[in-house]
Design a protein around this motif. Structure first.
Motif, mmCIF file in Angstrom:
data_model
loop_
_atom_site.group_PDB
_atom_site.id
_atom_site.type_symbol
_atom_site.label_atom_id
_atom_site.label_comp_id
_atom_site.label_asym_id
_atom_site.label_seq_id
_atom_site.Cartn_x
_atom_site.Cartn_y
_atom_site.Cartn_z
ATOM 1 N N TYR A 20 -4.181 10.710 1.752
ATOM 2 C CA TYR A 20 -5.243 9.754 1.449
ATOM 3 C C TYR A 20 -5.125 9.166 0.057
ATOM 4 C CZ TYR A 20 -7.287 11.828 5.596
ATOM 5 O OH TYR A 20 -7.486 12.267 6.881
ATOM 6 N N HIS A 21 -5.745 8.003 -0.105
ATOM 7 C CA HIS A 21 -5.800 7.337 -1.396
ATOM 8 C C HIS A 21 -6.943 7.942 -2.202
ATOM 9 C CE1 HIS A 21 -5.348 4.105 -4.285
ATOM 10 N NE2 HIS A 21 -6.637 3.863 -4.202
ATOM 11 N N LEU A 22 -6.671 8.229 -3.499
ATOM 12 C CA LEU A 22 -7.699 8.822 -4.354
ATOM 13 C C LEU A 22 -8.224 7.795 -5.349
ATOM 14 C CD1 LEU A 22 -5.944 12.147 -5.500
ATOM 15 C CD2 LEU A 22 -7.112 11.711 -3.353
ATOM 16 N N ILE A 23 -9.490 7.865 -5.641
ATOM 17 C CA ILE A 23 -10.066 7.082 -6.741
ATOM 18 C C ILE A 23 -10.620 8.092 -7.737
ATOM 19 C CG2 ILE A 23 -11.836 5.437 -7.446
ATOM 20 C CD1 ILE A 23 -11.562 4.094 -4.745
ATOM 21 N N ILE A 24 -9.978 8.153 -8.895
ATOM 22 C CA ILE A 24 -10.410 9.108 -9.923
ATOM 23 C C ILE A 24 -11.293 8.358 -10.916
ATOM 24 C CG2 ILE A 24 -9.646 10.848 -11.578
ATOM 25 C CD1 ILE A 24 -8.236 11.337 -8.976
ATOM 26 N N VAL A 25 -12.462 8.887 -11.171
ATOM 27 C CA VAL A 25 -13.331 8.285 -12.184
ATOM 28 C C VAL A 25 -13.370 9.249 -13.366
ATOM 29 C CG1 VAL A 25 -15.596 7.323 -12.693
ATOM 30 C CG2 VAL A 25 -14.683 7.175 -10.368
ATOM 31 N N GLN A 26 -12.752 8.832 -14.445
ATOM 32 C CA GLN A 26 -12.659 9.717 -15.599
ATOM 33 C C GLN A 26 -13.867 9.513 -16.500
ATOM 34 O OE1 GLN A 26 -9.022 9.388 -17.872
ATOM 35 N NE2 GLN A 26 -9.996 10.172 -19.725
ATOM 36 N N ASP A 27 -14.640 10.589 -16.644
ATOM 37 C CA ASP A 27 -15.838 10.529 -17.478
ATOM 38 C C ASP A 27 -15.465 10.963 -18.888
ATOM 39 O OD1 ASP A 27 -19.193 12.022 -17.180
ATOM 40 O OD2 ASP A 27 -18.509 10.126 -18.042
ATOM 41 N N GLY A 28 -16.360 10.721 -19.828
ATOM 42 C CA GLY A 28 -16.128 11.195 -21.187
ATOM 43 C C GLY A 28 -15.115 10.332 -21.928
ATOM 44 N N ASP A 29 -14.419 10.962 -22.858
ATOM 45 C CA ASP A 29 -13.511 10.287 -23.782
ATOM 46 C C ASP A 29 -12.404 9.529 -23.052
ATOM 47 O OD1 ASP A 29 -11.434 11.541 -26.560
ATOM 48 O OD2 ASP A 29 -11.813 9.515 -25.790
ATOM 49 N N PRO A 30 -12.404 8.177 -23.150
ATOM 50 C CA PRO A 30 -11.392 7.391 -22.428
ATOM 51 C C PRO A 30 -10.005 7.484 -23.046
ATOM 52 C CG PRO A 30 -12.863 5.931 -23.640
ATOM 53 C CD PRO A 30 -13.383 7.304 -23.850
ATOM 54 N N THR A 31 -9.913 8.008 -24.271
ATOM 55 C CA THR A 31 -8.583 8.103 -24.886
ATOM 56 C C THR A 31 -7.832 9.335 -24.394
ATOM 57 O OG1 THR A 31 -9.359 9.386 -26.791
ATOM 58 C CG2 THR A 31 -9.430 6.982 -26.991
ATOM 59 N N LYS A 32 -8.553 10.223 -23.770
ATOM 60 C CA LYS A 32 -7.893 11.417 -23.229
ATOM 61 C C LYS A 32 -7.109 11.019 -21.986
ATOM 62 C CE LYS A 32 -9.034 15.893 -21.284
ATOM 63 N NZ LYS A 32 -9.961 16.872 -20.869
ATOM 64 N N THR A 33 -5.949 11.642 -21.806
ATOM 65 C CA THR A 33 -5.170 11.353 -20.582
ATOM 66 C C THR A 33 -5.404 12.456 -19.568
ATOM 67 O OG1 THR A 33 -3.467 10.359 -21.936
ATOM 68 C CG2 THR A 33 -2.880 10.857 -19.656
ATOM 69 N N ILE A 34 -5.852 12.071 -18.411
ATOM 70 C CA ILE A 34 -6.038 13.059 -17.341
ATOM 71 C C ILE A 34 -4.806 12.983 -16.453
ATOM 72 C CG2 ILE A 34 -7.423 13.741 -15.358
ATOM 73 C CD1 ILE A 34 -9.359 13.994 -17.422
ATOM 74 N N LYS A 35 -4.116 14.113 -16.345
ATOM 75 C CA LYS A 35 -2.903 14.107 -15.550
ATOM 76 C C LYS A 35 -3.256 14.313 -14.076
ATOM 77 C CE LYS A 35 1.685 16.136 -15.358
ATOM 78 N NZ LYS A 35 1.626 16.107 -13.884
ATOM 79 N N VAL A 36 -2.742 13.421 -13.236
ATOM 80 C CA VAL A 36 -2.924 13.582 -11.789
ATOM 81 C C VAL A 36 -1.663 14.252 -11.242
ATOM 82 C CG1 VAL A 36 -3.360 12.383 -9.614
ATOM 83 C CG2 VAL A 36 -4.266 11.442 -11.761
ATOM 84 N N PRO A 37 -1.783 15.331 -10.485
ATOM 85 C CA PRO A 37 -0.595 15.997 -9.938
ATOM 86 C C PRO A 37 0.311 15.013 -9.198
ATOM 87 C CG PRO A 37 -2.556 17.295 -9.481
ATOM 88 C CD PRO A 37 -3.032 16.033 -10.100
ATOM 89 N N GLU A 38 1.620 15.251 -9.256
ATOM 90 C CA GLU A 38 2.624 14.392 -8.615
ATOM 91 C C GLU A 38 2.357 14.215 -7.126
ATOM 92 O OE1 GLU A 38 4.725 13.262 -11.703
ATOM 93 O OE2 GLU A 38 5.451 12.819 -9.676
ATOM 94 N N GLY A 39 2.722 13.069 -6.635
ATOM 95 C CA GLY A 39 2.728 12.890 -5.175
ATOM 96 C C GLY A 39 1.447 12.331 -4.586
ATOM 97 N N PHE A 40 0.426 12.140 -5.405
ATOM 98 C CA PHE A 40 -0.817 11.562 -4.882
ATOM 99 C C PHE A 40 -0.846 10.069 -5.155
ATOM 100 C CE2 PHE A 40 -3.379 14.989 -3.346
ATOM 101 C CZ PHE A 40 -2.961 16.116 -4.040
ATOM 102 N N ASP A 41 -1.352 9.322 -4.199
ATOM 103 C CA ASP A 41 -1.536 7.892 -4.356
ATOM 104 C C ASP A 41 -2.952 7.669 -4.891
ATOM 105 O OD1 ASP A 41 -2.413 5.327 -2.042
ATOM 106 O OD2 ASP A 41 -1.389 5.084 -3.972
ATOM 107 N N TYR A 42 -3.065 7.089 -6.103
ATOM 108 C CA TYR A 42 -4.405 7.041 -6.698
ATOM 109 C C TYR A 42 -4.603 5.825 -7.586
ATOM 110 C CZ TYR A 42 -2.326 8.395 -11.168
ATOM 111 O OH TYR A 42 -1.582 8.415 -12.331
#
Lengths: 352, 364
Positions: free
Chosen positions: B45-67
């Protein structure tokens, strides 16, 4: 959290549609033997009842029923409705009632379910009809009200009715069982929940318990299908009674719970043969449901008896014209209240 | 004692149902490690990640996901001044994901929710159960004592009117949680050790006219049927209240579903909720909500929507009007919230013009 209840405040009422109750009584012995039982024999049943020894019970048969209510009235207690005679003559606070073709069920761990204990727990812990709790009964061990449940509604209301379920032969109507002849209910849903206020449901008479003090007169044998028979598929008496009880509980601010306990219901009867008779009941529900959904009782009705009278008047006014059966039912409701007031509250014991 | 499942690989279905019609929306402020466990079930499935908090932080998404991933800067850029309706420093921001999705269905899950086990020990494919719930009818007008009559092994019971057996479309599927239950702060404080170990093998329709506390931890819905009403309110930073986002949405959607003749189901599937948040922090966030809800609940119980509210947006705008009229006197917050509800609808309609079929968005 629950109100402590003594064994002598409970009656177990069994309507006997079968003469040989040996297997039934022996299977329930570990659970029933502590309590007083009222066994009412279907007045149409010809054979003598066979009941094993060792129980504290009173048995009522046709002569007893005739003697108490008169031969013209005793007809209302024929078939599955014989159990209502037991409700009428009981003097206990709580009644637990099970069909005589049901045995104790097993829970999901393989243990025998004490249906009486579960019904009593249901009746002695509050119901929560005004807001749905997503973790079901918040008074069960290991559960509680969830986030977002208003605190002012957390004390709940008195639970007046506890509706149990059935393993093996579920309470389906004849068309459903005929379409799926092999289907048997094996799912154990480990929950009790309160049916929300203003929500109606089919209340089956097969496995039920109630607070007789609070709603006794609201369980009533007042609707008999023309083709009513000796299989649950061929009756609607409990469904009608259940709609009345639910509306009355909603009006009086009492709760109705559904779910545990399960009983095991024996295979019996032929759904296809019963199909012929079933349609009357099926058609009836189409008129009855909208009627009950819109029924509002006046605030002056503050007791179960008052409420039954109001229901009777509404039935006569709104349903009487549709089918003569409803006009008869309206009268039967009024007669029932009179009977309850004269017999349901005085003392009586059965003949020898 | 409930435990999360480990052998999820074995439980992955041969065919991922609705894989091109469903988006998974995940709000996060920490990390997305939990996705590893869900991989066999979520990867199609396609993921939509909504990153809350500090936008300068990088949230790593595990390999292989379509997002696609959106942080606060993206939200501000995409919505402009309307971004004010999207909460900051609260998982309520997830509803931005609902708005930008182009799919028919949404599944939303918290990042501390793992795969649960059923009583036989098998890993539960929560997404599959939600899809089954959404694709089968609901029965809100009459309660079936054997619960969902469309499930395998169940049916309508004797006395259930035949004219009501077709049911109505299901708009929402509300799942439950094993291990840490969704209790409020006072209950958590009184029962810090209570764990939900009871697996209740049922799905049921919440009857018409009955409200419930909707939890956003394990929730799926038909975006086309009810999406615009899934606004999760103004919570978190700069707001007097938190942990009532999903509750607010739940009361709104239930009133609207009841009005439009749509169904809401609750029960299965279970997920395993691993993290109990700090009850003292929760108490501070919730405390206004605890006494405000005494006014809010009667408001929703008595809310009547006029017959000419025939779309979700119309219903929602009407509700916003009533919130302003009747709840502003409880606290000026509700005045702001009513305005934000309208802003939300405006933003929704802008991003979701009717008739346009659009491919998945890209965050950057």
């Amino acid at each position: 959290m629950s109100i402590p209840i003594k064994d002598d405040e409970i009656d177990i009422v069994i309507g006997a549609l079968h003469s040989d109750l040996t297997t039934f009584m022996n299977a329930w012995r570990p659970i029933f033997s502590r309590f007083h039982l009222i066994i009412v024999k279907d007045p149409d049943l010809k054979e003598e009842l066979r009941i094993p020894e060792g129980f504290n019970l009173d048995v009522y048969k046709k002569p007893d029923i005739d003697h108490l209510v008169g031969t013209s009235t005793s007809i209302i207690f024929s078939g599955y409705s014989c159990r209502y005679f037991g409700y009428l003559v009981s003097r206990k606070k709580h009644i637990v009632s099970v069909d005589d073709d049901c045995l104790p069920a097993k829970d999901n761990k393989g243990f025998l379910v004490d249906a009486v204990a579960q019904h009593i727990t249901n009746l002695t812990t509050p119901a929560t009809p005004f807001f749905f709790n997503t973790l079901y009964d918040p008074f069960t061990e290991g559960a509680d009200f969830v986030r977002g449940y208003p605190f002012s509604l957390r004390s709940g209301v008195t639970c007046a009715l506890s509706c149990g379920l059935w393993h093996n032969l579920a309470d389906y109507d004849a068309p459903t069982q005929a379409l799926k002849p092999e289907e048997r209910n094996s799912r154990y849903v480990d929950a009790v929940l309160t049916v929300p206020a203003r929500t109606l449901m089919p209340i089956s008479g097969i496995n039920v318990a109630f607070n007789r003090d609070a709603v006794g007169p609201a369980l009533l044998p007042c609707l008999r299908l023309a083709g009513e028979g000796k299989f649950r598929w061929e009756t609607m008496e409990d469904i009608w009674s259940g709609m009345c009880v639910k509306v009355i509980c909603d009006h009086l601010g009492l709760g109705v719970k559904t779910g545990l306990p399960y009983v095991w219901r024996n295979d019996r009867g032929d759904a296809i043969a019963s199909l012929r008779k079933e349609w009357e009941g099926v058609k009836m529900m189409e008129d009855v449901v909208p009627f009950f959904q819109s029924l509002r009782l006046p605030p002056e009705a503050t007791t179960a008896e008052d409420c039954v009278v109001e229901v009777a008047n509404a039935v006569k006014e709104k349903l009487g014209a549709k089918d003569p059966m409803f006009a008869r039912t309206a009268k039967a409701l009024l007669d029932w209240v009179k009977l309850w007031k004269s017999v349901g509250v005085s003392s009586y014991s059965p003949g020898a | 004692m409930a435990e999360p499942a480990t052998a999820t690989e074995a439980a992955a279905p041969a065919v991922a149902l609705l894989k091109d019609e469903l988006d998974i929306v995940i709000p996060t402020i920490r990390n997305l490690d939990f996705l590893e466990m869900w991989r066999p079930f979520f990867q199609p499935y396609h993921l939509i990640i909504v990153q809350d908090g500090d936008p300068t932080k990088t949230i790593k998404v595990p390999e292989g996901f379509d997002y696609e991933l959106y942080n606060r800067n993206d939200i501000n850029r995409i919505l402009g001044p309307k971004a004010s309706c999207i909460s900051f420093k609260d998982s309520a921001c997830r509803c931005f994901g609902y708005m930008v999705s182009k799919k028919k269905y949404i599944y939303t899950i918290d990042d501390d929710c793992f795969v649960a086990k059923d009583p036989s020990g098998k890993a539960i494919n929560a997404l599959e159960q939600h899809i089954k719930n959404l694709l089968s009818p609901s029965t809100p007008f009459f309660f079936n004592t054997l619960y969902d009559p469309f499930r395998e092994g169940a049916d309508f019971v004797r006395g259930y009117p035949f004219s009501l057996r077709e049911g109505v479309s299901t708009a929402v599927s509300h799942g439950l949680w094993l291990n840490i239950p969704d209790y409020d702060a006072p209950t958590q404080l009184v029962k810090p050790l209570e764990r939900n170990t009871r697996y209740v093998d049922a799905v049921m329709t919440i009857p018409k006219g009955t409200l419930f506390p909707m939890c956003g931890m394990n929730l799926a819905f038909d975006r086309q049927l009810i999406g615009p009403a899934m606004y999760f309110g103004l919570m978190g930073d700069g707001q007097p209240i938190g942990r009532y986002d999903d509750m607010w949405a739940g009361w709104c959607i239930k009133v609207i579903c009841d009005h439009l003749g749509l169904g809401v189901k609750t029960g299965l599937p279970y997920i395993y909720h691993s993290k109990a948040s700090n009850p003292f922090v929760n108490l501070r966030k919730e405390y206004k909500g605890i006494y405000w809800q005494e006014e809010i609940i009667p408001f929703f119980q008595q809310a009547v929507l006029p017959k000419d509210c025939t779309s979700v947006q119309k219903c929602y705008i009407e509700l916003a009007k009533q919130v302003k009229e009747k709840l502003s006197k409880v606290d000026p917050y509700f005045d702001k919230l009513a305005d934000a509800m309208v802003t939300w609808i405006e933003a929704w309609d802008e991003l979701n013009p009717t008739g346009a079929a659009v491919p998945n968005g890209k965050a950057k």
